[in-house]
Scaffold this motif. Sequence first.
Motif, PDB file in Angstrom:
ATOM      1  N   ASP A  54      42.566  26.670  32.774  1.00  0.00           N
ATOM      2  CA  ASP A  54      43.632  25.683  32.653  1.00  0.00           C
ATOM      3  C   ASP A  54      44.923  26.435  32.362  1.00  0.00           C
ATOM      4  O   ASP A  54      45.072  27.013  31.280  1.00  0.00           O
ATOM      5  CB  ASP A  54      43.306  24.705  31.529  1.00  0.00           C
ATOM      6  CG  ASP A  54      44.346  23.627  31.344  1.00  0.00           C
ATOM      7  OD1 ASP A  54      45.425  23.678  31.980  1.00  0.00           O
ATOM      8  OD2 ASP A  54      44.094  22.708  30.544  1.00  0.00           O
ATOM      9  N   LEU A  55      45.835  26.438  33.304  1.00  0.00           N
ATOM     10  CA  LEU A  55      47.086  27.169  33.134  1.00  0.00           C
ATOM     11  C   LEU A  55      47.899  26.668  31.942  1.00  0.00           C
ATOM     12  O   LEU A  55      48.691  27.418  31.383  1.00  0.00           O
ATOM     13  CB  LEU A  55      47.932  27.088  34.401  1.00  0.00           C
ATOM     14  CG  LEU A  55      47.430  27.890  35.588  1.00  0.00           C
ATOM     15  CD1 LEU A  55      48.227  27.536  36.839  1.00  0.00           C
ATOM     16  CD2 LEU A  55      47.506  29.373  35.308  1.00  0.00           C
ATOM     17  N   ALA A  56      47.703  25.435  31.539  1.00  0.00           N
ATOM     18  CA  ALA A  56      48.464  24.874  30.422  1.00  0.00           C
ATOM     19  C   ALA A  56      47.827  25.184  29.072  1.00  0.00           C
ATOM     20  O   ALA A  56      48.431  24.935  28.031  1.00  0.00           O
ATOM     21  CB  ALA A  56      48.613  23.364  30.595  1.00  0.00           C
ATOM     22  N   ALA A  57      46.623  25.738  29.069  1.00  0.00           N
ATOM     23  CA  ALA A  57      45.896  25.993  27.823  1.00  0.00           C
ATOM     24  C   ALA A  57      46.099  27.437  27.357  1.00  0.00           C
ATOM     25  O   ALA A  57      46.276  28.337  28.179  1.00  0.00           O
ATOM     26  CB  ALA A  57      44.408  25.721  28.033  1.00  0.00           C
ATOM     27  N   PRO A  58      46.035  27.643  26.046  1.00  0.00           N
ATOM     28  CA  PRO A  58      46.094  29.015  25.543  1.00  0.00           C
ATOM     29  C   PRO A  58      44.961  29.849  26.145  1.00  0.00           C
ATOM     30  O   PRO A  58      43.856  29.338  26.367  1.00  0.00           O
ATOM     31  CB  PRO A  58      45.900  28.845  24.032  1.00  0.00           C
ATOM     32  CG  PRO A  58      46.300  27.427  23.754  1.00  0.00           C
ATOM     33  CD  PRO A  58      45.945  26.656  24.989  1.00  0.00           C
ATOM     34  N   ALA A  59      45.243  31.110  26.414  1.00  0.00           N
ATOM     35  CA  ALA A  59      44.267  32.043  27.007  1.00  0.00           C
ATOM     36  C   ALA A  59      43.685  31.492  28.306  1.00  0.00           C
ATOM     37  O   ALA A  59      42.542  31.779  28.657  1.00  0.00           O
ATOM     38  CB  ALA A  59      43.164  32.383  26.015  1.00  0.00           C
ATOM     39  N   LEU A  60      44.478  30.690  29.001  1.00  0.00           N
ATOM     40  CA  LEU A  60      44.089  30.105  30.290  1.00  0.00           C
ATOM     41  C   LEU A  60      42.902  29.158  30.185  1.00  0.00           C
ATOM     42  O   LEU A  60      42.300  28.781  31.173  1.00  0.00           O
ATOM     43  CB  LEU A  60      43.805  31.191  31.332  1.00  0.00           C
ATOM     44  CG  LEU A  60      44.984  32.123  31.611  1.00  0.00           C
ATOM     45  CD1 LEU A  60      44.546  33.268  32.504  1.00  0.00           C
ATOM     46  CD2 LEU A  60      46.128  31.351  32.232  1.00  0.00           C
ATOM     47  N   GLY A  61      42.537  28.770  28.980  1.00  0.00           N
ATOM     48  CA  GLY A  61      41.434  27.828  28.793  1.00  0.00           C
ATOM     49  C   GLY A  61      40.100  28.364  29.257  1.00  0.00           C
ATOM     50  O   GLY A  61      39.200  27.604  29.591  1.00  0.00           O
ATOM     51  N   ALA A  62      39.965  29.695  29.291  1.00  0.00           N
ATOM     52  CA  ALA A  62      38.727  30.305  29.785  1.00  0.00           C
ATOM     53  C   ALA A  62      38.366  31.502  28.912  1.00  0.00           C
ATOM     54  O   ALA A  62      39.241  32.212  28.429  1.00  0.00           O
ATOM     55  CB  ALA A  62      38.897  30.753  31.234  1.00  0.00           C
ATOM     56  N   ASP A  63      37.081  31.717  28.729  1.00  0.00           N
ATOM     57  CA  ASP A  63      36.608  32.900  28.019  1.00  0.00           C
ATOM     58  C   ASP A  63      36.409  34.004  29.043  1.00  0.00           C
ATOM     59  O   ASP A  63      35.452  33.993  29.808  1.00  0.00           O
ATOM     60  CB  ASP A  63      35.297  32.598  27.297  1.00  0.00           C
ATOM     61  CG  ASP A  63      34.768  33.802  26.534  1.00  0.00           C
ATOM     62  OD1 ASP A  63      35.514  34.800  26.394  1.00  0.00           O
ATOM     63  OD2 ASP A  63      33.613  33.738  26.082  1.00  0.00           O
ATOM     64  N   LEU A  64      37.329  34.934  29.070  1.00  0.00           N
ATOM     65  CA  LEU A  64      37.298  36.019  30.046  1.00  0.00           C
ATOM     66  C   LEU A  64      36.648  37.279  29.487  1.00  0.00           C
ATOM     67  O   LEU A  64      36.497  38.265  30.205  1.00  0.00           O
ATOM     68  CB  LEU A  64      38.716  36.344  30.510  1.00  0.00           C
ATOM     69  CG  LEU A  64      39.524  35.187  31.098  1.00  0.00           C
ATOM     70  CD1 LEU A  64      40.941  35.633  31.415  1.00  0.00           C
ATOM     71  CD2 LEU A  64      38.840  34.619  32.318  1.00  0.00           C
ATOM     72  N   SER A  65      36.240  37.236  28.221  1.00  0.00           N
ATOM     73  CA  SER A  65      35.768  38.450  27.559  1.00  0.00           C
ATOM     74  C   SER A  65      34.542  39.074  28.219  1.00  0.00           C
ATOM     75  O   SER A  65      34.416  40.286  28.261  1.00  0.00           O
ATOM     76  CB  SER A  65      35.469  38.163  26.085  1.00  0.00           C
ATOM     77  OG  SER A  65      34.479  37.157  25.971  1.00  0.00           O
ATOM     78  N   GLY A  66      33.644  38.295  28.746  1.00  0.00           N
ATOM     79  CA  GLY A  66      32.437  38.848  29.350  1.00  0.00           C
ATOM     80  C   GLY A  66      32.546  39.099  30.842  1.00  0.00           C
ATOM     81  O   GLY A  66      31.575  39.512  31.471  1.00  0.00           O
ATOM     82  N   LEU A  67      33.719  38.857  31.394  1.00  0.00           N
ATOM     83  CA  LEU A  67      33.892  38.989  32.846  1.00  0.00           C
ATOM     84  C   LEU A  67      34.494  40.336  33.215  1.00  0.00           C
ATOM     85  O   LEU A  67      35.367  40.857  32.524  1.00  0.00           O
ATOM     86  CB  LEU A  67      34.792  37.874  33.374  1.00  0.00           C
ATOM     87  CG  LEU A  67      34.286  36.451  33.180  1.00  0.00           C
ATOM     88  CD1 LEU A  67      35.328  35.459  33.679  1.00  0.00           C
ATOM     89  CD2 LEU A  67      32.978  36.240  33.904  1.00  0.00           C
ATOM     90  N   SER A  68      34.041  40.860  34.307  1.00  0.00           N
ATOM     91  CA  SER A  68      34.602  42.099  34.852  1.00  0.00           C
ATOM     92  C   SER A  68      35.160  41.789  36.237  1.00  0.00           C
ATOM     93  O   SER A  68      34.458  41.237  37.091  1.00  0.00           O
ATOM     94  CB  SER A  68      33.503  43.156  34.957  1.00  0.00           C
ATOM     95  OG  SER A  68      34.005  44.308  35.572  1.00  0.00           O
ATOM     96  N   PHE A  69      36.429  42.120  36.439  1.00  0.00           N
ATOM     97  CA  PHE A  69      37.047  41.887  37.738  1.00  0.00           C
ATOM     98  C   PHE A  69      38.142  42.912  37.952  1.00  0.00           C
ATOM     99  O   PHE A  69      38.645  43.498  37.006  1.00  0.00           O
ATOM    100  CB  PHE A  69      37.574  40.447  37.875  1.00  0.00           C
ATOM    101  CG  PHE A  69      38.338  39.938  36.682  1.00  0.00           C
ATOM    102  CD1 PHE A  69      39.703  40.072  36.619  1.00  0.00           C
ATOM    103  CD2 PHE A  69      37.685  39.309  35.630  1.00  0.00           C
ATOM    104  CE1 PHE A  69      40.417  39.595  35.533  1.00  0.00           C
ATOM    105  CE2 PHE A  69      38.396  38.828  34.542  1.00  0.00           C
ATOM    106  CZ  PHE A  69      39.768  38.967  34.492  1.00  0.00           C
ATOM    107  N   ASP A  70      38.485  43.156  39.211  1.00  0.00           N
ATOM    108  CA  ASP A  70      39.482  44.178  39.503  1.00  0.00           C
ATOM    109  C   ASP A  70      40.777  43.612  40.086  1.00  0.00           C
ATOM    110  O   ASP A  70      41.692  44.376  40.379  1.00  0.00           O
ATOM    111  CB  ASP A  70      38.909  45.264  40.417  1.00  0.00           C
ATOM    112  CG  ASP A  70      38.267  44.705  41.656  1.00  0.00           C
ATOM    113  OD1 ASP A  70      37.137  45.101  41.949  1.00  0.00           O
ATOM    114  OD2 ASP A  70      38.902  43.876  42.324  1.00  0.00           O
TER     115      ASP A  70
END
Length: 105
Positions: free
Chosen positions: A7-23
């Motif tokens: 969610d672009l309007a939410a803090p930290a994009l409203g997503a838990d990105l800590s366990g994700l790996s992306f380039d």
Amino acid sequence: VEQVVGDLAAPALGADLSGLSFDAVVHSGAHVNWALPYAHLRQTNVVGTWEVVRVCMQRGIRLHSISTISVANGESSIQPRSAVQGGYALTKLAAESYVRKAQDM
């Protein structure tokens, strides 16, 4: 390619990105509404873009930003604020300006 819902309007994009790996990140999100004022669209369109840039910079990954309206006047310059009318276009001007500045960092 994997889609991460946030969610672009939410803090930290409203997503838990800590366990994700992306380039890389492809960002094309926005609240598109030509009738709403800048203040109503700022959180999603401007602050949300800042947050996407922040995540990419922290992780050292490439950002592919796709704007839904180009307020840029060519590749190297941006129209003056006085030439841009309406809340939506102004939020896109602000977001695009920020993305361009981040490219120089």
